[in-house]
Write an enzyme that holds these catalytic residues in place. Sequence first.
Site: not given
Length: 157
Positions: A35-36
Amino acid sequence: MSIHEFSARLINGEEKALSDYKDQVLLIVNTASKCGLTPQYEELQILYETYKDQGFTVLGFPSNQFMNQEPGDHNEIAAFCERNYGVSFPIFEKVKVNGKEAHPLFQYLTSQQGGLFTEKIKWNFTKFLIDRSGNVVKRYAPSTSPIKIKDDIEELL
């Protein structure tokens, strides 16, 4: 009722009663490796190292419910967290955080502290601050930097 009435399986397969965390301030977070927001692991580890001797613990719960951003098995998740971020706080087995199959702990957390417009968890790295008695005190958006929670943690310690 409090979070101390629940249990969950640690990433190594061991069943863990959350009552083992009585008298500790907790930050419960749904996590993901792809995930970012994954770099938040670094700040979560800093918080854990800073306050663990004062009765604070981070509990990480990997989830693959948001765009399949936690596809790994338990061994891969544990290795990723340790290798990339030096995570030493407890990581649990992958869980669902929304829907009928959501882990009972997350059903409880969201019922106690709903988000903006809905109780549902909208993304990875939603955070729940728990007091020493096991009460859900506050919910933080995924975008909230863990370090910004420092003052709230200190108030409860």
